[in-house]
Design a protein around this motif. Sequence first.
Motif, PDB file in Angstrom:
ATOM      1  N   SER A 180      -4.555  -4.389  -9.224  1.00  0.00           N
ATOM      2  CA  SER A 180      -3.873  -5.592  -9.475  1.00  0.00           C
ATOM      3  C   SER A 180      -3.403  -5.794 -10.969  1.00  0.00           C
ATOM      4  O   SER A 180      -2.526  -6.376 -11.264  1.00  0.00           O
ATOM      5  N   LEU A 196       4.824 -16.485  -6.616  1.00  0.00           N
ATOM      6  CA  LEU A 196       3.867 -15.233  -6.023  1.00  0.00           C
ATOM      7  C   LEU A 196       4.320 -15.243  -4.375  1.00  0.00           C
ATOM      8  O   LEU A 196       4.433 -14.111  -3.814  1.00  0.00           O
ATOM      9  N   ILE A 201       4.945  -8.869   2.115  1.00  0.00           N
ATOM     10  CA  ILE A 201       3.332  -8.838   2.138  1.00  0.00           C
ATOM     11  C   ILE A 201       3.093 -10.352   2.408  1.00  0.00           C
ATOM     12  O   ILE A 201       3.636 -11.360   2.097  1.00  0.00           O
ATOM     13  N   PHE A 208      -0.575  -1.027   2.421  1.00  0.00           N
ATOM     14  CA  PHE A 208      -0.297  -1.869   1.492  1.00  0.00           C
ATOM     15  C   PHE A 208       0.278  -1.207   0.261  1.00  0.00           C
ATOM     16  O   PHE A 208       1.308  -1.650  -0.409  1.00  0.00           O
ATOM     17  N   MET A 247      -4.076 -10.035  -5.985  1.00  0.00           N
ATOM     18  CA  MET A 247      -3.912 -10.427  -7.270  1.00  0.00           C
ATOM     19  C   MET A 247      -5.236 -10.863  -7.995  1.00  0.00           C
ATOM     20  O   MET A 247      -5.385 -11.006  -9.187  1.00  0.00           O
ATOM     21  N   LYS A 304       4.155  -0.721   0.964  1.00  0.00           N
ATOM     22  CA  LYS A 304       4.866  -1.832   0.537  1.00  0.00           C
ATOM     23  C   LYS A 304       4.943  -2.028  -0.823  1.00  0.00           C
ATOM     24  O   LYS A 304       6.136  -2.526  -1.410  1.00  0.00           O
ATOM     25  N   LEU A 305       3.923  -1.885  -1.599  1.00  0.00           N
ATOM     26  CA  LEU A 305       3.943  -2.081  -3.239  1.00  0.00           C
ATOM     27  C   LEU A 305       5.059  -1.037  -3.725  1.00  0.00           C
ATOM     28  O   LEU A 305       5.745  -1.425  -4.658  1.00  0.00           O
ATOM     29  N   ALA A 352       5.680 -11.965  -2.758  1.00  0.00           N
ATOM     30  CA  ALA A 352       5.165 -11.363  -1.420  1.00  0.00           C
ATOM     31  C   ALA A 352       6.172 -11.296  -0.359  1.00  0.00           C
ATOM     32  O   ALA A 352       6.353 -10.384   0.189  1.00  0.00           O
ATOM     33  N   MET A 408      -1.310 -11.181  -0.567  1.00  0.00           N
ATOM     34  CA  MET A 408      -0.990 -10.838  -1.914  1.00  0.00           C
ATOM     35  C   MET A 408      -1.819 -11.743  -2.871  1.00  0.00           C
ATOM     36  O   MET A 408      -2.273 -11.173  -3.855  1.00  0.00           O
ATOM     37  N   GLU A 409      -2.088 -12.668  -2.432  1.00  0.00           N
ATOM     38  CA  GLU A 409      -3.143 -13.549  -3.383  1.00  0.00           C
ATOM     39  C   GLU A 409      -4.488 -12.950  -3.495  1.00  0.00           C
ATOM     40  O   GLU A 409      -5.206 -12.892  -4.646  1.00  0.00           O
ATOM     41  N   TYR A 417       1.394 -13.874   2.074  1.00  0.00           N
ATOM     42  CA  TYR A 417       1.136 -14.391   0.804  1.00  0.00           C
ATOM     43  C   TYR A 417      -0.379 -14.549   0.638  1.00  0.00           C
ATOM     44  O   TYR A 417      -0.706 -14.189  -0.579  1.00  0.00           O
TER      45      TYR A 417
END
Length: 109
Positions: free
Chosen positions: A36, A52, A61, A80, A70, A83-84, A56, A66-67, A63
């Motif tokens: 992150s 954010l 992704i 994941f 982060m 997706k990133l 997301a 994603m949180e 939320y």
Amino acid sequence: MNNVFKLSFIKKSPRVPFSELKLVKRKDGGFREHPSMFFKRRCLHKFTDMSLQDIAAFLDIEYAVMELFMEAKLAVDPVFAEKLSKGTNFCAATWLEIQRQYDEYIKQL
């Protein structure tokens, strides 16, 4: 105008055979940050004026996931990472390698 592209000031280092290379430890003890932090440092600026939640949604992704990422509370897995990679211009293999290095560092603590 012809001299502009001459790069004679660049010095090439001598070639060293692979067998003569020495392993040198990092000064910081091999410290690795959570993926992150890489995202915040290298990718977040690309999402200007986005919350954010918007980021997301853009990366497809959830939320909450994603949180957690982060906050460095979520590991990067292959799904994941994929997706990133779609929104950051860093391939999934890069994200997985950063996670692997972080995991190895944590094991040594």
